[in-house]
Design a protein around this motif. Structure first.
Motif, PDB file in Angstrom:
ATOM      1  N   TRP A 129       9.273  17.977 -13.555  1.00 30.15           N
ATOM      2  CA  TRP A 129      10.397  16.940 -13.646  1.00 30.15           C
ATOM      3  C   TRP A 129       9.871  15.681 -14.276  1.00 30.15           C
ATOM      4  CZ3 TRP A 129      12.860  17.885  -8.106  1.00 30.15           C
ATOM      5  CH2 TRP A 129      13.263  19.421  -7.828  1.00 30.15           C
ATOM      6  N   SER A 130      11.031  15.038 -14.845  1.00 26.74           N
ATOM      7  CA  SER A 130      10.681  13.597 -15.088  1.00 26.74           C
ATOM      8  C   SER A 130      11.060  12.890 -14.156  1.00 26.74           C
ATOM      9  CB  SER A 130      11.683  13.570 -16.428  1.00 26.74           C
ATOM     10  OG  SER A 130      11.643  12.132 -16.887  1.00 26.74           O
ATOM     11  N   MET A 131       9.897  12.260 -13.217  1.00 26.27           N
ATOM     12  CA  MET A 131      10.074  11.681 -12.240  1.00 26.27           C
ATOM     13  C   MET A 131       9.367  10.047 -12.222  1.00 26.27           C
ATOM     14  SD  MET A 131       9.538  14.387  -9.072  1.00 26.27           S
ATOM     15  CE  MET A 131       9.626  12.994  -7.789  1.00 26.27           C
ATOM     16  N   SER A 132       9.917   9.246 -11.852  1.00 29.47           N
ATOM     17  CA  SER A 132       9.433   7.861 -11.895  1.00 29.47           C
ATOM     18  C   SER A 132       9.971   6.912 -10.515  1.00 29.47           C
ATOM     19  CB  SER A 132       9.859   7.315 -13.170  1.00 29.47           C
ATOM     20  OG  SER A 132      11.050   6.952 -13.461  1.00 29.47           O
ATOM     21  N   VAL A 133       9.174   6.158 -10.401  1.00 29.86           N
ATOM     22  CA  VAL A 133       9.619   5.286  -9.442  1.00 29.86           C
ATOM     23  C   VAL A 133      10.457   4.223  -9.756  1.00 29.86           C
ATOM     24  CG1 VAL A 133       8.769   3.743  -7.408  1.00 29.86           C
ATOM     25  CG2 VAL A 133       7.390   5.805  -7.981  1.00 29.86           C
ATOM     26  N   SER A 134      11.730   3.936  -9.469  1.00 26.69           N
ATOM     27  CA  SER A 134      12.541   2.923 -10.042  1.00 26.69           C
ATOM     28  C   SER A 134      12.088   1.443  -9.241  1.00 26.69           C
ATOM     29  CB  SER A 134      14.126   3.100  -9.492  1.00 26.69           C
ATOM     30  OG  SER A 134      14.072   2.948  -8.153  1.00 26.69           O
ATOM     31  N   GLY A 135      12.297   0.613  -9.971  1.00 23.55           N
ATOM     32  CA  GLY A 135      12.078  -0.987  -9.669  1.00 23.55           C
ATOM     33  C   GLY A 135      12.836  -1.250  -8.445  1.00 23.55           C
ATOM     34  N   VAL A 136      14.073  -0.807  -8.300  1.00 17.71           N
ATOM     35  CA  VAL A 136      14.955  -1.112  -7.281  1.00 17.71           C
ATOM     36  C   VAL A 136      14.416  -0.371  -6.009  1.00 17.71           C
ATOM     37  CG1 VAL A 136      17.291  -0.455  -6.384  1.00 17.71           C
ATOM     38  CG2 VAL A 136      17.046  -1.176  -8.832  1.00 17.71           C
ATOM     39  N   SER A 137      13.960   0.670  -5.920  1.00 23.88           N
ATOM     40  CA  SER A 137      13.488   1.438  -4.672  1.00 23.88           C
ATOM     41  C   SER A 137      12.349   0.634  -4.406  1.00 23.88           C
ATOM     42  CB  SER A 137      13.055   2.793  -5.065  1.00 23.88           C
ATOM     43  OG  SER A 137      11.975   3.118  -5.887  1.00 23.88           O
ATOM     44  N   LEU A 138      11.224   0.106  -5.173  1.00 19.58           N
ATOM     45  CA  LEU A 138      10.079  -0.585  -4.859  1.00 19.58           C
ATOM     46  C   LEU A 138      10.540  -2.089  -4.268  1.00 19.58           C
ATOM     47  CD1 LEU A 138       7.478   0.023  -8.050  1.00 19.58           C
ATOM     48  CD2 LEU A 138       7.360   0.893  -5.676  1.00 19.58           C
ATOM     49  N   VAL A 193       4.349  10.557  -6.310  1.00 17.38           N
ATOM     50  CA  VAL A 193       5.668  10.828  -7.217  1.00 17.38           C
ATOM     51  C   VAL A 193       5.234  11.349  -8.493  1.00 17.38           C
ATOM     52  CG1 VAL A 193       7.515   9.790  -8.501  1.00 17.38           C
ATOM     53  CG2 VAL A 193       7.172   9.221  -6.024  1.00 17.38           C
ATOM     54  N   ALA A 194       4.195  10.702  -9.065  1.00 14.83           N
ATOM     55  CA  ALA A 194       3.570  11.241 -10.314  1.00 14.83           C
ATOM     56  C   ALA A 194       3.118  12.549 -10.276  1.00 14.83           C
ATOM     57  CB  ALA A 194       2.335  10.322 -10.760  1.00 14.83           C
ATOM     58  N   GLY A 195       2.346  12.830  -9.105  1.00 14.41           N
ATOM     59  CA  GLY A 195       1.671  14.094  -8.896  1.00 14.41           C
ATOM     60  C   GLY A 195       2.761  15.298  -8.614  1.00 14.41           C
ATOM     61  N   ILE A 196       3.965  14.856  -7.645  1.00 18.94           N
ATOM     62  CA  ILE A 196       4.988  16.020  -7.794  1.00 18.94           C
ATOM     63  C   ILE A 196       5.727  16.121  -8.841  1.00 18.94           C
ATOM     64  CG2 ILE A 196       7.070  16.294  -6.401  1.00 18.94           C
ATOM     65  CD1 ILE A 196       6.063  14.652  -4.124  1.00 18.94           C
ATOM     66  N   GLY A 197       6.139  15.125  -9.738  1.00 20.81           N
ATOM     67  CA  GLY A 197       6.528  15.314 -10.856  1.00 20.81           C
ATOM     68  C   GLY A 197       5.939  16.288 -12.039  1.00 20.81           C
ATOM     69  N   HIS A 198       4.458  15.917 -11.937  1.00 23.14           N
ATOM     70  CA  HIS A 198       3.631  16.937 -12.902  1.00 23.14           C
ATOM     71  C   HIS A 198       3.839  18.338 -12.287  1.00 23.14           C
ATOM     72  CE1 HIS A 198       0.596  17.890 -15.636  1.00 23.14           C
ATOM     73  NE2 HIS A 198      -0.169  18.314 -14.675  1.00 23.14           N
ATOM     74  N   ALA A 199       3.504  18.616 -10.940  1.00 19.45           N
ATOM     75  CA  ALA A 199       3.671  19.967 -10.565  1.00 19.45           C
ATOM     76  C   ALA A 199       4.919  20.701 -10.632  1.00 19.45           C
ATOM     77  CB  ALA A 199       3.309  19.886  -9.006  1.00 19.45           C
ATOM     78  N   LEU A 200       6.348  19.832 -10.691  1.00 18.94           N
ATOM     79  CA  LEU A 200       7.294  20.535 -10.660  1.00 18.94           C
ATOM     80  C   LEU A 200       7.883  20.595 -12.304  1.00 18.94           C
ATOM     81  CD1 LEU A 200       9.350  19.192  -7.592  1.00 18.94           C
ATOM     82  CD2 LEU A 200       7.934  21.314  -7.951  1.00 18.94           C
ATOM     83  N   ALA A 217       0.857  -1.241   0.057  1.00 18.37           N
ATOM     84  CA  ALA A 217      -0.034   0.167   0.170  1.00 18.37           C
ATOM     85  C   ALA A 217       0.956   1.234   0.029  1.00 18.37           C
ATOM     86  CB  ALA A 217      -1.063  -0.166   1.121  1.00 18.37           C
ATOM     87  N   GLY A 218       1.935   1.273   0.578  1.00 23.00           N
ATOM     88  CA  GLY A 218       3.016   2.458   0.656  1.00 23.00           C
ATOM     89  C   GLY A 218       3.509   2.580  -0.498  1.00 23.00           C
ATOM     90  N   ALA A 219       3.757   1.698  -1.255  1.00 13.16           N
ATOM     91  CA  ALA A 219       4.427   1.700  -2.478  1.00 13.16           C
ATOM     92  C   ALA A 219       3.547   2.284  -3.622  1.00 13.16           C
ATOM     93  CB  ALA A 219       5.023   0.190  -3.097  1.00 13.16           C
ATOM     94  N   ALA A 220       2.268   1.768  -3.359  1.00 16.01           N
ATOM     95  CA  ALA A 220       1.178   2.409  -4.187  1.00 16.01           C
ATOM     96  C   ALA A 220       1.250   3.888  -4.110  1.00 16.01           C
ATOM     97  CB  ALA A 220      -0.323   1.629  -4.247  1.00 16.01           C
ATOM     98  N   VAL A 221       0.939   4.325  -2.742  1.00 17.71           N
ATOM     99  CA  VAL A 221       0.636   5.700  -2.318  1.00 17.71           C
ATOM    100  C   VAL A 221       1.932   6.417  -3.040  1.00 17.71           C
ATOM    101  CG1 VAL A 221       0.545   7.271  -0.456  1.00 17.71           C
ATOM    102  CG2 VAL A 221      -0.826   5.130  -0.443  1.00 17.71           C
ATOM    103  N   GLY A 222       3.150   6.037  -2.526  1.00 10.06           N
ATOM    104  CA  GLY A 222       4.395   6.640  -2.944  1.00 10.06           C
ATOM    105  C   GLY A 222       4.297   6.863  -4.428  1.00 10.06           C
ATOM    106  N   ALA A 223       4.073   5.882  -5.411  1.00  8.61           N
ATOM    107  CA  ALA A 223       3.914   6.043  -6.703  1.00  8.61           C
ATOM    108  C   ALA A 223       3.066   7.054  -7.351  1.00  8.61           C
ATOM    109  CB  ALA A 223       3.754   4.674  -7.399  1.00  8.61           C
ATOM    110  N   VAL A 224       1.680   7.291  -6.726  1.00 10.28           N
ATOM    111  CA  VAL A 224       0.888   8.115  -6.902  1.00 10.28           C
ATOM    112  C   VAL A 224       1.464   9.660  -6.635  1.00 10.28           C
ATOM    113  CG1 VAL A 224      -1.549   9.166  -6.511  1.00 10.28           C
ATOM    114  CG2 VAL A 224      -1.223   6.687  -6.826  1.00 10.28           C
TER     115      VAL A 224
END
Length: 416
Positions: free
Chosen positions: A373-382, A364-371, A355-362
C-alpha cells in the motif's frame, strides 16, 4: 553588549526549568526511559492506526476505481404478490429493458446486460473451473477493460452467437502459462471456443479475483450454459453521465422499469439497484468507525502512560524534598517550584511523544511495504500526537508539581 542584557537575562531565567528537568532526567535515565514507555506505545499506536486507516481507504478506493466510474448495479429481486394466494414472484431483467433505459434515460450513458455462470474450461490436459460471463460490447467500456493481447469479437460474432471468447489473466495463466493463447481453441463445457483476446489484469476486489473470468457473447452463454428464457439476463451494470447525475439516473431507471414491468404505484419493485457511490460511502463509514475504535484503544495506552508519569513525579517529589527546601530557602518562589516539576513532566511526556512518532513512522513504512500500500505518516497526525503528549504531561504533571510547590520550606529542609 549592555543593550542585550535585558533580553538575555529573562531568556536565561526561562531556560532554567528546562535545564533542571533535563538534569533530573539524566540522573535517573533508566527510570525516565520506563516512564516514557507508555507514552511511546500510545503515540506510536495512534500514528500507525491513523496511517493504516488512510492507507486502507486509498487501497479500497483504487480497487473500486478498477470497476469503472459512476456505476449503477441493477439486479432482479423476488417480491411478494397478493391475490387469492400469496406467492413469491422473481423479477426478470431483459435486453429490451436495457435498450429502453438507454433510449429513455438522459442521465444514463451506457448499459451492459450480463449473464454469469461457472463452467469448466479445458486446454488439452489442463482444466480449470472459472466464471464464464456473457456480455455485450458495452461491457468493456462500462468496466474500463483493456486488452493485453488480441481484440474483441466482431458484431457479426455476437449476432450469430459465435463460439469466441476472451480470457482474463488468471485463466490465461492457468491454461497457457506464458504462451500466447490468441487464435487457439479451448473447450468451455462441451463446446470448442476460439480465443480472440486476453484482458489486462485488474487484481483482487474485496477478496475476489477480477481476472478469473472468460468473456464471451451474451446470447451463446444464455443458450448453451445458463439455459435461460430468450432475452433475459442475470444483471446489468450501467454508467451515469457523471458523478453528479447518478441519483437522477437511478430515478430515471426506476421510472422506466416500473412502467415496463407494469408495476402500479405503491407496488414493491421487482428489481434493486446499488451505486458505486453507495459502496464507497459504506466503506468510508466502516473505516472511520474502525479508526475511531482503534484510536480509542491507543488512547488508553496514553492514559496509562500519563498515570505512570504522575506516579514517577510523585516519587521524585518525595526523593527531592530536601532539594526543594534548599531552593525555597535561597529565594525560589512557589511558582518556580511548580514550573520546575511541571516542565520536567512535560519534557518526559514530549520525549515519549517524539520517540513514539519515530517508532510509528518506521512501523508504517514496514507495514506499507509488506501490504503493497501507499502509506505515509501525515504531518497532521504527527503534530496531533506531539501536542497530545505535551498535554498529557501538563495534565498528569500538574498534581505532583503543585504538591512540590506547596511544601513547607522548614519541613522540607528537615526531611531526611
Amino acid at each position: 553588549m549592555k543593550l542585550l542584557l535585558p533580553i538575555t537575562r529573562p531568556l536565561g531565567r526561562a531556560l532554567v526549568p528546562i535545564r533542571l528537568a533535563l538534569r533530573a532526567i539524566r540522573r535517573n535515565a533508566m527510570r525516565a526511559t520506563l516512564t516514557v514507555l507508555g507514552i511511546l506505545i500510545g503515540v506510536a499506536a495512534v500514528v500507525i492506526v491513523t496511517s493504516l486507516g488512510a492507507g486502507a481507504r486509498d487501497a479500497v478506493s483504487r480497487q473500486l476505481d478498477t470497476l469503472g466510474s459512476n456505476l449503477i448495479f441493477l439486479f432482479p429481486r423476488s417480491t411478494s404478490a397478493s391475490g387469492a394466494r400469496s406467492r413469491t414472484v422473481t423479477g426478470r431483467l431483459t435486453e429490451e429493458d436495457a435498450r429502453a433505459i438507454v433510449r429513455e434515460s438522459t442521465s444514463v450513458a451506457r448499459v451492459s446486460p450480463t449473464i454469469a455462470t461457472r463452467v469448466q474450461v479445458f486446454n488439452g490436459d489442463s482444466s480449470y473451473s472459472t466464471q464464464v460471463m456473457g456480455v455485450t460490447s458495452e461491457w468493456f467500456a462500462v468496466h474500463r477493460w483493456t486488452f493485453a493481447a488480441g481484440a474483441m469479437w466482431s458484431d457479426g460474432d455476437a449476432l450469430l452467437k459465435a463460439k469466441v471468447c476472451i480470457l482474463g489473466q488468471t485463466v490465461k495463466t492457468r491454461l497457457f502459462g506464458s504462451q500466447d493463447p490468441v487464435g487457439q481453441v479451448i473447450r468451455i463445457g462441451n463446446y470448442p471456443y476460439r480465443i480472440t483476446g486476453v484482458l489486462d489484469g485488474k487484481g483482487d476486489l474485496f477478496g475476489g479475483d477480477q481476472d478469473d473470468i472468460v468473456v464471451t457473447p451474451l446470447g451463446g452463454v444464455r443458450s448453451r450454459f445458463a439455459r435461460m428464457a430468450p432475452g433475459t439476463v442475470h444483471s446489468m451494470t450501467l454508467t451515469a453521465t457523471s458523478a453528479e447525475t447518478t441519483d437522477r439516473a437511478v430515478e430515471q431507471i426506476t421510472s422506466v422499469l416500473r412502467q415496463r414491468h407494469r408495476l402500479h404505484e405503491g407496488a414493491e419493485p421487482d428489481f434493486e439497484m446499488h451505486t458505486q457511490k453507495e459502496i464507497q460511502e459504506v466503506q468510508q463509514t466502516i473505516f472511520t468507525v474502525l479508526t475511531v475504535l482503534l484510536v480509542a484503544a491507543a488512547a488508553i495506552s496514553l492514559l496509562v502512560g500519563g498515570i505512570g508519569i504522575m506516579n514517577i513525579m510523585l516519587v521524585s517529589v518525595t526523593e527531592r524534598t530536601r532539594e526543594i527546601g534548599i531552593r525555597m530557602a535561597i529565594g525560589a518562589r512557589e511558582g518556580d517550584i511548580l514550573l520546575q516539576f511541571l516542565v520536567e513532566a512535560v519534557v518526559l511526556s514530549f520525549l515519549g511523544g517524539v520517540a513514539g512518532a519515530a517508532v510509528g513512522a518506521v512501523c508504517v513504512a514496514g507495514i506499507g511495504h509488506a501490504l503493497g500500500w501507499s502509506m505515509s505518516v501525515s504531518g497532521v497526525s504527527l503534530a496531533i500526537s506531539l501536542i497530545v503528549s505535551a498535554v498529557i504531561g501538563i495534565a498528569f504533571g500538574f498534581f505532583p508539581a503543585r504538591r512540590a510547590a506547596k511544601l513547607d520550606p522548614i519541613d522540607a529542609l528537615r526531611h531526611e
